[in-house]
Design a protein around this motif. Structure first.
Motif, mmCIF file in Angstrom:
data_model
loop_
_atom_site.group_PDB
_atom_site.id
_atom_site.type_symbol
_atom_site.label_atom_id
_atom_site.label_comp_id
_atom_site.label_asym_id
_atom_site.label_seq_id
_atom_site.Cartn_x
_atom_site.Cartn_y
_atom_site.Cartn_z
ATOM 1 N N ASP A 168 54.827 75.600 92.090
ATOM 2 C CA ASP A 168 53.806 76.798 91.857
ATOM 3 C C ASP A 168 52.654 76.254 91.126
ATOM 4 O OD1 ASP A 168 56.087 79.339 90.773
ATOM 5 O OD2 ASP A 168 55.113 79.032 92.461
ATOM 6 N N ALA A 169 51.470 76.534 91.651
ATOM 7 C CA ALA A 169 50.273 76.278 91.112
ATOM 8 C C ALA A 169 50.161 77.184 89.750
ATOM 9 C CB ALA A 169 49.246 76.555 91.988
ATOM 10 N N GLY A 170 49.338 76.363 88.965
ATOM 11 C CA GLY A 170 48.863 77.193 87.653
ATOM 12 C C GLY A 170 47.663 77.789 87.643
ATOM 13 N N VAL A 171 47.054 77.871 86.749
ATOM 14 C CA VAL A 171 45.612 78.735 86.690
ATOM 15 C C VAL A 171 44.593 77.785 87.431
ATOM 16 C CG1 VAL A 171 44.006 80.104 85.386
ATOM 17 C CG2 VAL A 171 46.331 80.304 84.978
ATOM 18 N N THR A 172 44.043 78.073 88.448
ATOM 19 C CA THR A 172 42.801 77.217 88.943
ATOM 20 C C THR A 172 41.423 77.824 88.683
ATOM 21 O OG1 THR A 172 44.574 76.697 90.747
ATOM 22 C CG2 THR A 172 42.245 76.127 91.183
ATOM 23 N N GLN A 173 40.776 77.146 88.199
ATOM 24 C CA GLN A 173 39.264 77.254 87.908
ATOM 25 C C GLN A 173 38.394 76.483 88.740
ATOM 26 O OE1 GLN A 173 39.742 78.132 83.516
ATOM 27 N NE2 GLN A 173 37.742 78.652 84.051
ATOM 28 N N SER A 174 37.281 76.875 89.238
ATOM 29 C CA SER A 174 36.300 76.088 90.090
ATOM 30 C C SER A 174 34.981 76.575 89.566
ATOM 31 C CB SER A 174 36.666 76.168 91.641
ATOM 32 O OG SER A 174 36.528 77.405 91.992
ATOM 33 N N PRO A 175 33.918 75.775 89.806
ATOM 34 C CA PRO A 175 33.962 74.396 89.751
ATOM 35 C C PRO A 175 34.430 73.821 88.327
ATOM 36 C CG PRO A 175 31.670 74.967 89.529
ATOM 37 C CD PRO A 175 32.448 76.169 89.692
ATOM 38 N N THR A 176 34.864 72.776 88.070
ATOM 39 C CA THR A 176 35.226 71.909 86.948
ATOM 40 C C THR A 176 34.120 71.694 85.921
ATOM 41 O OG1 THR A 176 35.215 69.867 87.681
ATOM 42 C CG2 THR A 176 37.295 71.192 87.574
ATOM 43 N N HIS A 177 33.061 71.117 86.505
ATOM 44 C CA HIS A 177 31.954 71.266 85.736
ATOM 45 C C HIS A 177 30.498 71.395 86.683
ATOM 46 C CE1 HIS A 177 34.282 67.813 84.179
ATOM 47 N NE2 HIS A 177 33.633 68.123 82.987
ATOM 48 N N LEU A 178 29.447 72.124 86.041
ATOM 49 C CA LEU A 178 28.391 72.693 86.673
ATOM 50 C C LEU A 178 26.915 72.622 85.470
ATOM 51 C CD1 LEU A 178 27.808 74.428 89.205
ATOM 52 C CD2 LEU A 178 28.422 76.611 87.719
ATOM 53 N N ILE A 179 25.919 72.265 86.426
ATOM 54 C CA ILE A 179 24.695 71.904 85.495
ATOM 55 C C ILE A 179 23.684 73.020 86.481
ATOM 56 C CG2 ILE A 179 22.741 70.621 84.895
ATOM 57 C CD1 ILE A 179 24.635 68.257 85.123
ATOM 58 N N LYS A 180 23.193 73.962 85.354
ATOM 59 C CA LYS A 180 22.148 75.077 85.983
ATOM 60 C C LYS A 180 20.880 74.847 85.328
ATOM 61 C CE LYS A 180 24.254 77.257 89.433
ATOM 62 N NZ LYS A 180 23.713 77.427 90.740
ATOM 63 N N THR A 181 20.044 75.623 85.734
ATOM 64 C CA THR A 181 18.521 75.619 84.984
ATOM 65 C C THR A 181 18.534 76.935 84.365
ATOM 66 O OG1 THR A 181 17.569 74.212 86.613
ATOM 67 C CG2 THR A 181 16.072 75.230 85.388
ATOM 68 N N ARG A 182 17.946 76.901 83.327
ATOM 69 C CA ARG A 182 17.418 78.283 82.747
ATOM 70 C C ARG A 182 16.852 79.305 83.918
ATOM 71 N NH1 ARG A 182 13.751 76.696 77.726
ATOM 72 N NH2 ARG A 182 13.176 74.969 79.197
ATOM 73 N N GLY A 183 17.380 80.516 83.909
ATOM 74 C CA GLY A 183 16.848 81.522 84.426
ATOM 75 C C GLY A 183 17.723 81.622 85.658
ATOM 76 N N GLN A 184 18.583 80.635 85.938
ATOM 77 C CA GLN A 184 19.221 80.782 87.465
ATOM 78 C C GLN A 184 20.359 81.673 87.137
ATOM 79 O OE1 GLN A 184 20.190 76.495 88.457
ATOM 80 N NE2 GLN A 184 18.805 76.976 90.298
ATOM 81 N N HIS A 185 21.297 81.640 88.124
ATOM 82 C CA HIS A 185 22.548 82.661 88.041
ATOM 83 C C HIS A 185 23.650 81.897 88.454
ATOM 84 C CE1 HIS A 185 25.687 84.565 90.859
ATOM 85 N NE2 HIS A 185 25.622 85.429 89.879
ATOM 86 N N VAL A 186 24.816 82.253 87.938
ATOM 87 C CA VAL A 186 26.100 81.174 88.097
ATOM 88 C C VAL A 186 27.357 82.057 88.325
ATOM 89 C CG1 VAL A 186 26.857 80.834 85.782
ATOM 90 C CG2 VAL A 186 27.164 79.285 87.204
ATOM 91 N N THR A 187 28.097 81.676 89.265
ATOM 92 C CA THR A 187 29.239 82.251 89.705
ATOM 93 C C THR A 187 30.509 81.108 89.291
ATOM 94 O OG1 THR A 187 28.594 83.758 91.157
ATOM 95 C CG2 THR A 187 30.662 83.570 91.418
ATOM 96 N N LEU A 188 31.535 81.872 88.307
ATOM 97 C CA LEU A 188 32.782 81.019 88.189
ATOM 98 C C LEU A 188 34.001 81.730 88.647
ATOM 99 C CD1 LEU A 188 31.786 80.007 84.368
ATOM 100 C CD2 LEU A 188 30.906 79.050 86.386
ATOM 101 N N ARG A 189 34.643 81.087 89.290
ATOM 102 C CA ARG A 189 35.916 81.399 89.944
ATOM 103 C C ARG A 189 37.228 80.852 89.164
ATOM 104 N NH1 ARG A 189 31.972 80.265 93.458
ATOM 105 N NH2 ARG A 189 31.454 82.019 94.874
ATOM 106 N N CYS A 190 38.370 81.809 89.318
ATOM 107 C CA CYS A 190 39.480 81.666 88.680
ATOM 108 C C CYS A 190 40.538 82.291 89.608
ATOM 109 C CB CYS A 190 39.398 82.389 87.472
ATOM 110 S SG CYS A 190 41.154 82.512 86.608
ATOM 111 N N SER A 191 41.582 81.438 89.773
ATOM 112 C CA SER A 191 42.674 81.981 90.610
ATOM 113 C C SER A 191 43.785 82.028 89.617
ATOM 114 C CB SER A 191 43.050 81.225 91.881
ATOM 115 O OG SER A 191 42.057 81.290 92.780
ATOM 116 N N PRO A 192 44.671 83.230 89.548
ATOM 117 C CA PRO A 192 45.819 83.121 88.660
ATOM 118 C C PRO A 192 46.938 82.776 89.248
ATOM 119 C CG PRO A 192 45.384 85.398 89.574
ATOM 120 C CD PRO A 192 44.296 84.604 90.311
#
Lengths: 115, 111
Positions: A1-25
């Motif tokens: 069984d897979a545990g909780v999966t999050q992606s990406p593991t690391h992310l670098i963004k610039t001020r003012g940008q938008h970001v989307t983080l994902r999670c699979s329960p």
């Protein structure tokens, strides 16, 4: 069984940008909660979703939003990024809305750095 | 209001007992929790106690709850180097699964 999966593991963004983080329960879990952990602090509750509906919201600005999909995975969106949004974003998976937190499992998190 | 406070740092010798303390404010919390976080990792639930209990023992871990003073402690017996981590105290709050965490206690175990 897979545990909780999050992606990406690391992310670098610039001020003012938008970001989307994902999670699979965990398979069979229907509820997802999101937490923000700033360096040196404890995690702070952002949202809880159950059956695709928001069931709880923490004290975060409207720049933070989330949604849950029919397969119970979830996305956390942050608009107009600020330096202060740099943090570890944790996803917790629960069987259902009424489940005890003793049944919650956390993912490894997404480390977001805003420059 | 909702607030959880912990001391920030604890240093112990390998083999000694560690005691990590926490105070909380929400008297309606039904469960109180201890989580462990190792470097670069997520949160691992170590143990928890129901609010109508005074003590819970789980192998090397002992949780003591003083509901009157809203004080929670975690004792780790025979502390090992692998116990070095950050320990978070947490209470549940609200009608849903919201956890309120303390700032964490960094436990350092030295030979």
């Amino acid at each position: 069984d897979a545990g909780v999966t999050q992606s990406p593991t690391h992310l670098i963004k610039t001020r003012g940008q938008h970001v989307t983080l994902r999670c699979s329960p965990i398979s069979g879990h229907k509820s997802v909660s999101w937490y923000q952990q700033v360096l040196g602090q404890g995690p702070q509750f952002i949202f809880q979703y159950y059956e695709k509906e928001e069931r709880g919201r923490g004290n975060f600005p409207d720049r933070f939003s989330a949604r849950q999909f029919p397969n119970y995975s979830s996305e956390l969106n942050v608009n107009a990024l600020l330096l202060g949004d740099s943090a570890l974003y944790l996803c917790a998976s629960l069987p259902g809305q009424g489940a005890r937190n003793t049944e919650a499992f956390f993912g490894q998190g997404t480390r977001l750095t805003v420059v | 209001g909702e607030d959880v406070e912990q001391s920030l740092f604890l240093s112990v010798r390998e083999g000694d007992s560690s005691v990590i303390n926490c105070t909380y404010t929400d008297s309606s919390s039904t469960y109180l929790y201890w989580y462990k976080q190792e470097p670069g990792a997520g949160l691992q639930l170590l143990t928890y106690i129901f609010s109508n209990m005074d003590m819970k023992q789980d192998q090397r871990l002992t949780v003591l709850l003083n509901k009157k003073d809203k004080h929670l402690s975690l004792r780790i017996a025979d502390t090992q180097t692998g116990d070095s981590a950050i320990y978070f105290c947490a209470e549940n709050a609200g009608g849903y699964n919201k956890l309120i965490f303390g700032a964490g206690t960094r436990l350092a175990v030295h030979p």
